[in-house]
Design an enzyme around this catalytic site. Structure first.
Site, PDB file in Angstrom:
ATOM      1  N   SER A  64      45.927 -21.465 -56.536  1.00  0.00           N
ATOM      2  CA  SER A  64      45.351 -20.872 -57.746  1.00  0.00           C
ATOM      3  C   SER A  64      46.280 -19.821 -58.331  1.00  0.00           C
ATOM      4  O   SER A  64      46.439 -19.722 -59.557  1.00  0.00           O
ATOM      5  CB  SER A  64      43.980 -20.262 -57.437  1.00  0.00           C
ATOM      6  OG  SER A  64      43.034 -21.250 -57.095  1.00  0.00           O
ATOM      7  N   SER A 158      42.283 -24.577 -60.576  1.00  0.00           N
ATOM      8  CA  SER A 158      42.426 -23.171 -60.196  1.00  0.00           C
ATOM      9  C   SER A 158      41.057 -22.515 -60.102  1.00  0.00           C
ATOM     10  O   SER A 158      40.242 -22.619 -61.024  1.00  0.00           O
ATOM     11  CB  SER A 158      43.278 -22.446 -61.235  1.00  0.00           C
ATOM     12  OG  SER A 158      43.281 -21.050 -61.006  1.00  0.00           O
ATOM     13  N   LYS A 159      40.804 -21.828 -59.010  1.00  0.00           N
ATOM     14  CA  LYS A 159      39.542 -21.083 -58.858  1.00  0.00           C
ATOM     15  C   LYS A 159      39.797 -19.686 -59.416  1.00  0.00           C
ATOM     16  O   LYS A 159      40.003 -18.722 -58.682  1.00  0.00           O
ATOM     17  CB  LYS A 159      39.127 -21.039 -57.390  1.00  0.00           C
ATOM     18  CG  LYS A 159      37.675 -20.609 -57.162  1.00  0.00           C
ATOM     19  CD  LYS A 159      37.293 -20.775 -55.690  1.00  0.00           C
ATOM     20  CE  LYS A 159      35.899 -20.269 -55.412  1.00  0.00           C
ATOM     21  NZ  LYS A 159      34.843 -21.115 -55.999  1.00  0.00           N
ATOM     22  N   SER A 160      39.788 -19.610 -60.747  1.00  0.00           N
ATOM     23  CA  SER A 160      40.159 -18.365 -61.410  1.00  0.00           C
ATOM     24  C   SER A 160      38.959 -17.727 -62.085  1.00  0.00           C
ATOM     25  O   SER A 160      38.001 -18.409 -62.490  1.00  0.00           O
ATOM     26  CB  SER A 160      41.265 -18.622 -62.441  1.00  0.00           C
ATOM     27  OG  SER A 160      40.811 -19.489 -63.453  1.00  0.00           O
ATOM     28  N   TYR A 164      35.323 -19.105 -64.758  1.00  0.00           N
ATOM     29  CA  TYR A 164      33.928 -18.974 -64.361  1.00  0.00           C
ATOM     30  C   TYR A 164      33.023 -18.416 -65.462  1.00  0.00           C
ATOM     31  O   TYR A 164      31.816 -18.300 -65.256  1.00  0.00           O
ATOM     32  CB  TYR A 164      33.819 -18.157 -63.067  1.00  0.00           C
ATOM     33  CG  TYR A 164      33.951 -19.065 -61.860  1.00  0.00           C
ATOM     34  CD1 TYR A 164      32.843 -19.445 -61.112  1.00  0.00           C
ATOM     35  CD2 TYR A 164      35.187 -19.586 -61.500  1.00  0.00           C
ATOM     36  CE1 TYR A 164      32.964 -20.308 -60.037  1.00  0.00           C
ATOM     37  CE2 TYR A 164      35.323 -20.449 -60.435  1.00  0.00           C
ATOM     38  CZ  TYR A 164      34.212 -20.802 -59.701  1.00  0.00           C
ATOM     39  OH  TYR A 164      34.336 -21.679 -58.646  1.00  0.00           O
TER      40      TYR A 164
END
Length: 307
Positions: A64, A158-160, A164
């Protein structure tokens, strides 16, 4: 419900008291969402606390960072040891773990690469994300009016933090309409995922799940569920899923670090299957919880002991 505090937070390599782990209001991440993070769980076992999927989560955190072009000032091993030590110092038997990497204060330019990078690790006691009885009884969900982002507009792998905001829209809409969770479609109208969970659909004995091309996050728990389903001999198909398939499914379940493996009992107030936890979902649940709680052998090497 207020966030439960722990005693210590790992902050840029130092252990600081919870209330002292602060940042300035000019931080780039606060203004533009330039952060990446992970959600990880530690489970109580007869041998002490053990962290599920520690190394895959750390790999995804660094992936990420690469996608978001955030320069990571720490090595994977430093983050790994920081997580283990933070759980230990806070005396958790089980907990939720949140590593976060973010851009600090230096510039209001949209290109924030001149800003310093900070990293934190916090741990808290946290129960079932979708409700205390969700694992057994399932949850009621809706198809959201909000679509998942296309891969040509966001780095969906990407866990950004910025990604979210879309998840927040989905979750708030579902709550406002009286549902526990929402399911997003992708921009072409195929099933993507929940606001914070991957989705599995069981139809005529076959287990389906959307592919990465449907703008899904490649979930760690998703991978565990796929591994268990293969090991148990089920037929798996990773393919595009039309919305109408959800309404005629025999079983549906969510996966995620916070959600673990949670059945879906209705969608848009239409009952799924028998309206409860189906037999395939239960079998995968039993295998999963048996391993993470230390009752069954950790035959896939998923757990990392804390002490």
């Amino acid at each position: 419900m207020p966030l439960p505090k722990s005693e210590w937070i790992w902050f840029d390599g130092e252990y600081v008291p919870w209330d002292s782990a602060t940042v300035h209001v000019s931080a780039h991440a606060l203004h533009y969402g330039s952060s990446v993070f992970e959600g990880i769980r530690a489970y109580s076992t007869s041998s002490g606390p053990a962290i599920l999927g520690l190394d895959p989560h750390i790999r995804r955190l660094f992936d990420s960072c690469r996608l978001a072009r955030i320069a990571m000032p720490f090595t994977p091993e430093q983050i790994r040891q920081g997580i283990l030590e933070t759980v230990h110092r806070n005396g958790h038997e089980s907990c939720y773990i949140r590593p976060l990497v973010f851009r600090g204060s230096d510039s209001f330019s949209l290109d924030g690469r001149a800003c310093p990078t900070h990293a934190i690790i916090l741990t808290i006691n946290w129960g079932r994300y979708l409700g205390s009885d969700a694992i057994e009884n399932g949850v009621d969900v809706m198809i959201s009016s909000w679509r998942r982002m296309t891969t040509s507009t966001f780095a969906t792998m990407s866990k950004s933090g910025g990604n979210y905001l879309n998840s927040q829209f989905i979750a708030m809409e579902a709550k406002d309409y009286g549902f526990v969770e929402g399911i997003a479609l992708d921009t072409t109208g195929f099933v993507s995922e929940g606001s914070g969970e991957n989705i599995f659909v069981i139809y005529r004995g076959v287990i389906y799940t959307p592919p990465v091309a449907s703008s899904v996050l490649l979930g760690i728990t998703r991978d565990f569920a796929l591994t268990l389903a293969k090991d148990l001999g089920y037929e798996l198909r990773e393919q595009m899923i039309p919305r109408d398939m959800l309404y005629v499914a025999d079983e549906i379940f969510f996966t995620g670090t916070a959600a673990e493996i949670t059945p879906v009992r209705s969608i848009d107030r239409q009952q799924i299957g028998d309206g409860g936890r189906g037999p395939i979902t239960k079998r995968i649940q039993d295998e999963f919880f048996g391993i993470v709680n230390g009752v069954a052998p950790d035959r896939f090497g998923w757990l990392t002991p804390v002490g």
